[in-house]
Write a protein that holds these residues in place. Structure first.
Motif, PDB file in Angstrom:
ATOM      1  N   ILE A   1      38.185  54.214  42.178  1.00 24.34           N
ATOM      2  CA  ILE A   1      38.273  54.899  40.880  1.00 24.34           C
ATOM      3  C   ILE A   1      38.410  53.864  39.757  1.00 24.34           C
ATOM      4  O   ILE A   1      39.028  52.813  39.948  1.00 24.34           O
ATOM      5  CB  ILE A   1      39.467  55.901  40.867  1.00 24.34           C
ATOM      6  CG1 ILE A   1      39.503  56.704  39.557  1.00 24.34           C
ATOM      7  CG2 ILE A   1      40.807  55.191  41.110  1.00 24.34           C
ATOM      8  CD1 ILE A   1      40.461  57.906  39.592  1.00 24.34           C
ATOM      9  N   HIS A   2      37.781  54.160  38.615  1.00 21.27           N
ATOM     10  CA  HIS A   2      38.012  53.340  37.418  1.00 21.27           C
ATOM     11  C   HIS A   2      39.380  53.737  36.865  1.00 21.27           C
ATOM     12  O   HIS A   2      39.638  54.927  36.690  1.00 21.27           O
ATOM     13  CB  HIS A   2      36.974  53.656  36.330  1.00 21.27           C
ATOM     14  CG  HIS A   2      35.555  53.292  36.697  1.00 21.27           C
ATOM     15  ND1 HIS A   2      34.590  54.234  36.977  1.00 21.27           N
ATOM     16  CD2 HIS A   2      34.943  52.094  36.794  1.00 21.27           C
ATOM     17  CE1 HIS A   2      33.443  53.615  37.229  1.00 21.27           C
ATOM     18  NE2 HIS A   2      33.622  52.319  37.131  1.00 21.27           N
ATOM     19  N   LEU A   3      40.256  52.772  36.576  1.00 21.07           N
ATOM     20  CA  LEU A   3      41.567  53.132  36.031  1.00 21.07           C
ATOM     21  C   LEU A   3      41.998  52.174  34.933  1.00 21.07           C
ATOM     22  O   LEU A   3      41.903  50.959  35.093  1.00 21.07           O
ATOM     23  CB  LEU A   3      42.632  53.150  37.133  1.00 21.07           C
ATOM     24  CG  LEU A   3      43.947  53.812  36.677  1.00 21.07           C
ATOM     25  CD1 LEU A   3      43.884  55.323  36.849  1.00 21.07           C
ATOM     26  CD2 LEU A   3      45.159  53.261  37.417  1.00 21.07           C
TER      27      LEU A   3
ATOM     28  N   GLY B   1      34.050  43.529  44.626  1.00 20.98           N
ATOM     29  CA  GLY B   1      34.939  44.683  44.784  1.00 20.98           C
ATOM     30  C   GLY B   1      34.599  45.890  43.936  1.00 20.98           C
ATOM     31  O   GLY B   1      35.202  46.956  44.109  1.00 20.98           O
ATOM     32  N   HIS B   2      33.641  45.736  43.015  1.00 23.60           N
ATOM     33  CA  HIS B   2      33.257  46.904  42.204  1.00 23.60           C
ATOM     34  C   HIS B   2      31.914  46.695  41.540  1.00 23.60           C
ATOM     35  O   HIS B   2      31.735  45.788  40.737  1.00 23.60           O
ATOM     36  CB  HIS B   2      34.303  47.183  41.119  1.00 23.60           C
ATOM     37  CG  HIS B   2      33.930  48.337  40.227  1.00 23.60           C
ATOM     38  ND1 HIS B   2      33.832  49.634  40.677  1.00 23.60           N
ATOM     39  CD2 HIS B   2      33.587  48.389  38.911  1.00 23.60           C
ATOM     40  CE1 HIS B   2      33.468  50.424  39.686  1.00 23.60           C
ATOM     41  NE2 HIS B   2      33.312  49.695  38.599  1.00 23.60           N
ATOM     42  N   THR B   3      30.956  47.570  41.901  1.00 26.82           N
ATOM     43  CA  THR B   3      29.669  47.524  41.203  1.00 26.82           C
ATOM     44  C   THR B   3      28.995  48.892  41.254  1.00 26.82           C
ATOM     45  O   THR B   3      29.509  49.831  41.876  1.00 26.82           O
ATOM     46  CB  THR B   3      28.753  46.422  41.794  1.00 26.82           C
ATOM     47  OG1 THR B   3      27.610  46.257  40.937  1.00 26.82           O
ATOM     48  CG2 THR B   3      28.291  46.747  43.201  1.00 26.82           C
ATOM     49  N   HIS B   4      27.908  48.990  40.526  1.00 21.88           N
ATOM     50  CA  HIS B   4      27.020  50.158  40.573  1.00 21.88           C
ATOM     51  C   HIS B   4      25.649  49.526  40.803  1.00 21.88           C
ATOM     52  O   HIS B   4      24.885  49.304  39.865  1.00 21.88           O
ATOM     53  CB  HIS B   4      27.079  50.939  39.264  1.00 21.88           C
ATOM     54  CG  HIS B   4      28.489  51.195  38.773  1.00 21.88           C
ATOM     55  ND1 HIS B   4      29.232  52.271  39.209  1.00 21.88           N
ATOM     56  CD2 HIS B   4      29.282  50.514  37.919  1.00 21.88           C
ATOM     57  CE1 HIS B   4      30.441  52.217  38.628  1.00 21.88           C
ATOM     58  NE2 HIS B   4      30.491  51.173  37.839  1.00 21.88           N
ATOM     59  N   ALA B   5      25.367  49.199  42.081  1.00 26.83           N
ATOM     60  CA  ALA B   5      24.298  48.241  42.398  1.00 26.83           C
ATOM     61  C   ALA B   5      22.928  48.625  41.854  1.00 26.83           C
ATOM     62  O   ALA B   5      22.206  47.777  41.318  1.00 26.83           O
ATOM     63  CB  ALA B   5      24.226  48.034  43.906  1.00 26.83           C
TER      64      ALA B   5
ATOM     65  N   THR C   1      31.902  42.570  39.726  1.00 26.46           N
ATOM     66  CA  THR C   1      31.008  42.310  38.596  1.00 26.46           C
ATOM     67  C   THR C   1      30.922  43.522  37.685  1.00 26.46           C
ATOM     68  O   THR C   1      30.582  43.391  36.523  1.00 26.46           O
ATOM     69  CB  THR C   1      29.571  42.012  39.082  1.00 26.46           C
ATOM     70  OG1 THR C   1      29.138  43.095  39.914  1.00 26.46           O
ATOM     71  CG2 THR C   1      29.515  40.710  39.863  1.00 26.46           C
ATOM     72  N   ASP C   2      31.205  44.741  38.231  1.00 32.23           N
ATOM     73  CA  ASP C   2      30.809  45.998  37.627  1.00 32.23           C
ATOM     74  C   ASP C   2      29.285  46.066  37.676  1.00 32.23           C
ATOM     75  O   ASP C   2      28.640  45.168  38.216  1.00 32.23           O
ATOM     76  CB  ASP C   2      31.363  46.163  36.200  1.00 32.23           C
ATOM     77  CG  ASP C   2      31.662  47.649  35.898  1.00 32.23           C
ATOM     78  OD1 ASP C   2      31.140  48.530  36.604  1.00 32.23           O
ATOM     79  OD2 ASP C   2      32.428  47.923  34.956  1.00 32.23           O
ATOM     80  N   GLY C   3      28.687  47.133  37.131  1.00 27.29           N
ATOM     81  CA  GLY C   3      27.250  47.319  37.321  1.00 27.29           C
ATOM     82  C   GLY C   3      26.410  46.273  36.599  1.00 27.29           C
ATOM     83  O   GLY C   3      26.812  45.763  35.555  1.00 27.29           O
TER      84      GLY C   3
ATOM     85  N   SER D   1      39.574  50.043  39.746  1.00 30.97           N
ATOM     86  CA  SER D   1      38.771  49.060  39.025  1.00 30.97           C
ATOM     87  C   SER D   1      39.265  48.929  37.598  1.00 30.97           C
ATOM     88  O   SER D   1      39.547  49.939  36.954  1.00 30.97           O
ATOM     89  CB  SER D   1      37.309  49.477  39.013  1.00 30.97           C
ATOM     90  OG  SER D   1      36.834  49.389  40.320  1.00 30.97           O
ATOM     91  N   HIS D   2      39.354  47.711  37.130  1.00 32.29           N
ATOM     92  CA  HIS D   2      39.723  47.321  35.768  1.00 32.29           C
ATOM     93  C   HIS D   2      41.227  47.075  35.597  1.00 32.29           C
ATOM     94  O   HIS D   2      41.655  45.950  35.595  1.00 32.29           O
ATOM     95  CB  HIS D   2      39.195  48.299  34.706  1.00 32.29           C
ATOM     96  CG  HIS D   2      37.699  48.420  34.750  1.00 32.29           C
ATOM     97  ND1 HIS D   2      36.884  47.325  34.603  1.00 32.29           N
ATOM     98  CD2 HIS D   2      36.875  49.482  34.979  1.00 32.29           C
ATOM     99  CE1 HIS D   2      35.620  47.709  34.719  1.00 32.29           C
ATOM    100  NE2 HIS D   2      35.577  49.007  34.953  1.00 32.29           N
ATOM    101  N   GLY D   3      42.041  48.130  35.400  1.00 32.68           N
ATOM    102  CA  GLY D   3      43.489  47.926  35.263  1.00 32.68           C
ATOM    103  C   GLY D   3      43.880  47.071  34.071  1.00 32.68           C
ATOM    104  O   GLY D   3      44.907  46.388  34.092  1.00 32.68           O
TER     105      GLY D   3
HETATM  106 ZN   LIG Z   1      32.282  50.563  36.974  1.00 30.95          ZN
END
Ligand SMILES: [Zn+2]
Length: 427
Positions: free
Chosen positions: A199-201, A54-58, A288-290, A236-238
Motif C-alpha cells: 500500500i502507498h502510505l 521494493g515498489h514499482t508499477h512496471a 523506484t516507483d513506476g 511505500s513512501h512513508g
Molecule cells: Zn507507487
C-alpha cells in the motif's frame, strides 16, 4: 541444470560458484565445473548479491516521458488515467517485459509490482526469468466495493500457483482510495491466505491532514486499527511518518519502502525520516516507483539519491553510509522483500557479476564505488535461480521486447518520438 562460474572476485578472493536446481551448491576457492555444466568465465568480474526493487508499477514503462513536469494530480487526471482506461492485457505484458529487460540489465532480480492486469505482469516476469510479487491496485472510492472485491479474488485465483518465482499479494492503492470497510476486508483475506499487502502510505502531507480530519488519527495508526499493519505489510513512501507511527510500524514488523527519486520528482516536499526509522527499528527497503514517475528503473541511481537526500536532510554526512545504503538496496534490511540471506550454499542462486575493470569500481572501497560512482552499466551478468538472464551485457529477445513495447505505446496513442525499432521491421 547446473551452472558453474569460475574466477569471480568475492571479498578480494578468487572464487567459483556452482548452482544446481536454482540453489547454490558450492561456493569458494577451488570450485570447478563438472562435465555437462553450463559455464561462465567470470575472470575480471566481482560477485555481488542482486538488487531488489521494493515498489514499482512496471508496465508504466509505456508512459515514460508522457506528461513529465506536471503536478501529480494533473499528471494523473489529464494524462495517465485516461490512457489507463484503454489498457489491454498485452499492453501490461509488453510494458512489464520492457521493465524486466531494464531491471536485468541494471542488476535487479526481484520487484514488487502494483498494476492493472497482474496476471499479465506475472506472465511477463515469468517469461523474463525474474522474481516478482504482483498485485492489482484496489480502489473503491467510486463506491464500487463489490466489483473491487470480486476483481481482487479473481486475480488471486488467476495468480495461484502460476510460477514458483512469482507471488501474489493484495494492494489497496492507499487509505484515501479504499473505504474503511474494504480495508478491513483486505486485511481479513490477506490474514486467511497469508498474503503480503502492498500500500502507498503517507506520501503527501495532504494525506496526513485528510486522515486526521476523517479518522482522528494519523495514517499508520489508522492502518493498524483496520488490521493492515502486520509483518506482511509493505508501506511505500512513508515520507510524513512521525515518531509514534515509526515505533508502531517497527513493533508490528511492517516494511517501509522508500522511493526517493519519485518523491523528489513529484515534489512531495519531504524526505522519508530514515535516521528516526532506523532508531525505531523499522525494516526498510528501496524502490523506484513506476517508470512513469521516476523515470528510470536503474536502482543504482536511486541508491545514490537515497544516501544523498538522507545526508542532506539530516545536515549530517554520516547520517547513512555506503554499506548501509547497499544493504537496503539488496533487501538485507527487510527480509519480507525476499532477498536471500547471503551468497552461500543452500541459498537461491541469484547474483550479479560486475565489470571489475569499470573505472567507477576501480578506486576505493567497493560499497562506496557501488553507491556513489557506479550506475547499472557496471552489471555484466545477471543470474536468477541459476539461470543466466544476461551474459556479458547480452539479453535474449531484447530487440523484440523493445519493439513490441513501442508498438503497444503507439497503439495507446503515445507515439514515442524516439521510436526506432518497429515489430514489422524485425528480421
Ligand atoms: Zn507507487
Amino acid at each position: 541444470m547446473t551452472l558453474t562460474i569460475t574466477g569471480a572476485l568475492l571479498a578480494g578472493e578468487r572464487v567459483g560458484l556452482r548452482a544446481h536446481n536454482g540453489l547454490i551448491v558450492e561456493i569458494g576457492p577451488g570450485v570447478e565445473p563438472q562435465p555437462g555444466d553450463e559455464r561462465v568465465d567470470a575472470a575480471g568480474a566481482i560477485l555481488v548479491p542482486p538488487l531488489i526493487n521494493g515498489h514499482t508499477h512496471a508496465a508504466m514503462t509505456l508512459f515514460r516521458g508522457y506528461g513529465d513536469d506536471l503536478p501529480l494530480m494533473r499528471w494523473l487526471q489529464e494524462k495517465i488515467w485516461p490512457v489507463e482506461r484503454r489498457l489491454e492485457l498485452d499492453d501490461v505484458y509488453w510494458g512489464t517485459r520492457l521493465a524486466c529487460l531494464e531491471m536485468i540489465r541494471n542488476g535487479t532480480t526481484r520487484f514488487w509490482d502494483m498494476y492493472w492486469h497482474p496476471a499479465a505482469a506475472a506472465r511477463a516476469a515469468h517469461d523474463a526469468g525474474l522474481r516478482a510479487t504482483v498485485a492489482a491496485p484496489l480502489i473503491d472510492v467510486d463506491g464500487r466495493s463489490e466489483q473491487m472485491r470480486e476483481g481482487a479474488l479473481r486475480s488471486l485465483d488467476e495468480l495461484a500457483g502460476a510460477d514458483e518465482r512469482v507471488d501474489a499479494s493484495l494492494a489497496p492503492h492507499a487509505i484515501y482510495t479504499v473505504s474503511e470497510d474494504s480495508l478491513r476486508w483486505i486485511a481479513e483475506v490477506a490474514g486467511e491466505r497469508g498474503l503480503p499487502v502492498q500500500i502507498h502510505l503517507s506520501e503527501t502531507e495532504q494525506e496526513v491532514t485528510d486522515c486526521l480530519a476523517a479518522h482522528g488519527e494519523r495514517p499508520a495508526r489508522y492502518l493498524d486499527r483496520v488490521g493492515l499493519l502486520t509483518p506482511r505489510t509493505v508501506l511505500s513512501h512513508g515520507v510524513w511518518l512521525d515518531d509514534d507511527e515509526l515505533e508502531l510500524i517497527a513493533s508490528r514488523g511492517a516494511v517501509v519502502v522508500t522511493n526517493p527519486v519519485a518523491n523528489l520528482k513529484l515534489a512531495v516536499g519531504g524526505v522519508f525520516p530514515y535516521p528516526r526509522a532506523r532508531s525505531a527499528g523499522v525494516r526498510v527497503g528501496l524502490g523506484t516507483d513506476g517508470p512513469g514517475s521516476n523515470n528510470s528503473l536503474d536502482l543504482f541511481a536511486d541508491m545514490k539519491v537515497l544516501a544523498l537526500v538522507q545526508k542532506h536532510a539530516a545536515q549530517d554526512a554520516a547520517a547513512i553510509d555506503a554499506l548501509e545504503t547497499w544493504d537496503i538496496a539488496t533487501g538485507r534490511r527487510a527480509p519480507l522483500l525476499g532477498a536471500a540471506s547471503a551468497l552461500e550454499v543452500g541459498q537461491p542462486a541469484d547474483f550479479l557479476l560486475l565489470r571489475a575493470a569499470a573505472s567507477e569500481l576501480s578506486f576505493g572501497e567497493l560499497p562506496a564505488a557501488l553507491v556513489y560512482a557506479a550506475s547499472g552499466a557496471v552489471v555484466q551478468t545477471t543470474v536468477v535461480a541459476g539461470r543466466v538472464l544476461m551474459r556479458d551485457g547480452e539479453i535474449e529477445d531484447a530487440d523484440e521486447v523493445l519493439a513490441r513495447a513501442l508498438d503497444r505505446a503507439r497503439r495507446l496513442g503515445l507515439s514515442p518520438p524516439l521510436a526506432s525499432v518497429r515489430v514489422d521491421e524485425l528480421a
